[in-house]
Design an enzyme around this catalytic site. Structure first.
Site, PDB file in Angstrom:
ATOM      1  N   GLY A 165     -11.335  56.300 -18.491  1.00 54.78           N
ATOM      2  CA  GLY A 165      -9.935  56.224 -18.310  1.00 54.78           C
ATOM      3  C   GLY A 165      -9.401  55.849 -19.580  1.00 54.78           C
ATOM      4  CB  SER A 166      -5.924  53.853 -19.814  1.00 52.24           C
ATOM      5  OG  SER A 166      -5.196  55.059 -19.104  1.00 52.24           O
TER       6      SER A 166
END
Length: 668
Positions: free
Chosen positions: A411-412
């Site tokens: 993810g981020s």
């Protein structure tokens, strides 16, 4: 002339018959006997060379079988029996000869050597006189008298223990109990057996099966189940029942239980497949072996080596030792793990499916490898039932799954790495603002209906600092496209993607994509903000972030305590770029997506991430929440923590809270 030839023929025949009937010397007879002995042809030794007087006392079967049994039990190899006679002696009219011999052999307890005088006697047979061995039990071993027994004693070694960096016990040799019955005292007492079965959580039928084993005789102790040393109440109740007894035994213990279960693993009885593979290494069917985790990984170091003693048991004298090999204890191992930090992390996960790794960014020492939920390895040492194992196997939270060895979508949390690659390739200007409007963006119409979505539009152009603070997917998708597929792949490889993690514990390799390249625009843009097909382990993720703290150098992750620090990847960032990203990560906590982690007394810095696992755009899938963080006041460790299935619970919120609590607890 014919008469002369006939006389010569008769003379030669006489000489020939005399030669055939010549009595062999005792040395010749002994040499023949020793040759058969070296070939372990015991039946031939008996039939043709043992004296008639001995044969009256010892039967051929007893003679042959005794040698065969002893040599087999002692695992005799390299047998060498030789005569020490330097030359043939003129024995004259003597009917008894003594000739020294030397016997050498290797056994399971080491070499055995001895010398003795072989006694031969001249006896009359149907074929004429001959020499025979005046055999007795001292030919087997000099101190072996009639009625003595040869015994083999196993000298037990002790398995090495596992300790953490501070000397806390992770896997140690403790004690426990073996609960069982005295055969003959409870066999027909159904009520007593039912009480025992209830206390031990076994079936009464199992008790009956154990009592009916072929070796069981009245008065024998019949083991039923191991008990932990902490189960004192249960021990007391069992000892109060008729025919029931409890013996104290040595037992492997795992003091941190579930908190370190996937890390330590456990030991258990060796199975047939393992024995076949390891028999040459001295394992036997009675051995215990590491089944998972460090117990399995460090098996060669931890494994003890049993010794053996071969001795003669005498009825009215002290035993005589023939050979002895002492036991060798396994080596104790100290790992870099901080058991208390590991326990802290496990407890903060509160049984949620997830995983975490903590690494010292300066040394690469791995302080935590946590997988949640887990199982109690002590339960497996005691002997887990099929029903209990199926219960664990069918648990939807998968407590038997080792999550820290697996890889996940970051993810981020990958965004600082995308930024680092952009900085190194000179394709990213951290101060340049991108004029991004709205929540969705696509490069052009060639993307069809596909769009990159961000959570928040801050209402103004975005630079690197703001993109990290508010976790702007569009900014990093655009950054990845500007870097380009080749440079992006090269940059990720520079951080260790697509390369086996140089770590003693097997961790799955982080991948860039399923194919290993980023030649598709959509895949490249998604990879820039941690979606796409990129996967990484928490250990690798924590190590990569270590480069931000360590001025662009990523250290090789170290499993063992006091290992020499080694650089794995260098020049991933300049010192100035690393300092800039450190400031940005602090702002993520102070003002951005990780404000839940901004607590007094700490200066946490890090990056949040929510990885959505879906099959196609426009649908909602399972979400994993991540947070990678460290305390800038005390950067002793970088923590990468992931919680599975956080959809509808605030994305990375649960990971942030768990991580924050880890740092708060560690600071106390």
């Amino acid at each position: 002339m014919k008469k002369y030839i006939l006389m010569i023929g008769l003379l030669l025949l006489t000489f020939s018959l005399a030669a055939c009937n010549r009595t062999p010397s005792p040395e010749e007879r002994l040499d023949e006997y020793l040759e058969l002995w070296n070939q372990q042809k015991f039946s031939s030794m008996y039939k043709n060379y043992v004296s008639p007087a001995v044969k009256e006392k010892v039967k051929e079967k007893d003679f042959s079988e005794r040698y065969q049994t002893i040599y087999k039990d002692l695992e005799v190899k390299n047998l060498k029996v030789t005569s020490l006679a330097k030359e043939e002696k003129d024995w004259g009219e003597k009917k008894r000869a003594e000739i020294p011999i030397k016997v050498e052999m290797d056994t399971l307890a080491g070499p055995i050597k001895f010398e003795k005088n072989a006694v031969l006697k001249l006896k009359e047979t149907e074929e004429g006189e001959n020499w025979f061995i005046d055999w007795d039990t001292s030919y087997i071993f000099p101190d072996l008298d009639e009625g003595d027994k040869i015994r083999i004693e196993t000298l037990k070694g002790t398995r090495g223990q596992i300790f953490d960096r501070n000397g806390n016990s992770l896997a140690v040799n403790g004690r426990g109990y073996m609960a069982g019955l005295i055969a003959g005292e409870i066999d027909e007492n159904a009520e007593a057996k039912a009480k025992v079965a209830q206390l031990l959580q076994i079936k009464p039928e199992f008790i009956d099966e154990q009592l009916k084993q072929s070796w069981v005789q009245p008065g024998y102790f019949v083991p039923l189940k191991k008990l932990a040393y902490s189960e004192q109440d249960k021990v007391a109740k069992l000892e109060g029942l008729p025919g029931t007894t409890v013996e104290e035994i040595s037992m492997r213990e795992y003091p941190y239980k579930e908190a370190t279960a996937h890390l330590t693993g456990y030991i258990g009885p060796i199975n047939g497949e393992e024995l076949k593979k390891l028999k040459d290494k001295g394992y036997s069917q009675h051995d215990q072996i590491g089944k998972r985790g460090l117990e399995q990984l460090l098996e060669d170091e931890l494994k003890e080596k049993n010794g053996h003693r071969i001795y003669i048991e005498k009825a009215k004298a002290e035993p005589v030792t023939l050979a002895e090999t002492p036991a060798q204890n396994g080596k104790d191992v100290k790992v870099a793990i901080d058991a208390e930090l590991q326990k802290n992390v496990y407890e903060q996960l509160k049984g949620m499916p997830g995983t975490a790794a903590a690494v010292d960014p300066k040394t690469g020492e791995v302080l935590t490898l946590t997988s949640s939920p887990a199982f109690d390895p002590n339960e497996f040492v005691l002997g887990v039932s099929n029903e209990r194992y199926k219960e664990l196997e069918n648990d939807p939270k998968k407590p038997l799954l080792n999550r820290f060895a697996a890889t996940y979508s970051p993810g981020s949390t990958i965004k600082p790495l995308t930024a680092a690659i952009g900085l190194q390739t000179k394709t990213l200007d951290p101060k340049k603002e991108r004029d991004i409007k709205g929540l969705q963006w696509q490069k052009d119409s060639s993307w069809g209906s596909y769009r990159v979505t961000r959570v928040k539009d801050i209402g103004q152009p975005v630079n690197l600092q703001e993109a990290l603070m508010y976790s702007d997917n569009i900014y990093f998708a655009q950054t990845a496209l500007e870097i380009g597929p080749e440079k992006m792949v090269d940059g990720m490889k520079a951080f260790g993607f697509a390369e086996k993690l140089p770590f003693d514990y097997p961790i799955r390799t982080s991948q860039i994509s399923n194919s290993g390249n980023l030649n598709k625009e959509l895949l490249l843009s998604d990879t820039g903000y941690g979606q796409g097909e990129v996967l990484t382990s928490m250990l690798h993720l924590a190590s990569m972030y270590g480069a931000i703290v360590n001025d662009g150098t990523m250290m090789k992750p170290q499993l063992l305590a006091q290992a020499k620090p080694e650089e794995w990847k260098k020049e991933l960032l300049t010192a100035e770029e690393a300092k800039m990203l450190q400031q940005d990560l602090r702002l993520v906590v102070q003002k951005g997506t990780a404000k839940l982690a901004d607590v007094p007394g700490l200066a946490l810095a890090g990056k949040t991430g929510t990885a959505e696992l879906k099959t196609e755009q426009g649908t909602r899938g399972k979400e994993n929440g991540l947070f990678v963080a460290y305390d800038q006041k005390n950067p002793a460790f970088m923590l990468a923590l992931m919680v599975e299935g956080v959809e509808g619970q605030g994305g990375s919120k649960l990971a942030i809270e768990a991580s924050r609590n880890v740092f708060l607890q560690a600071a106390q």
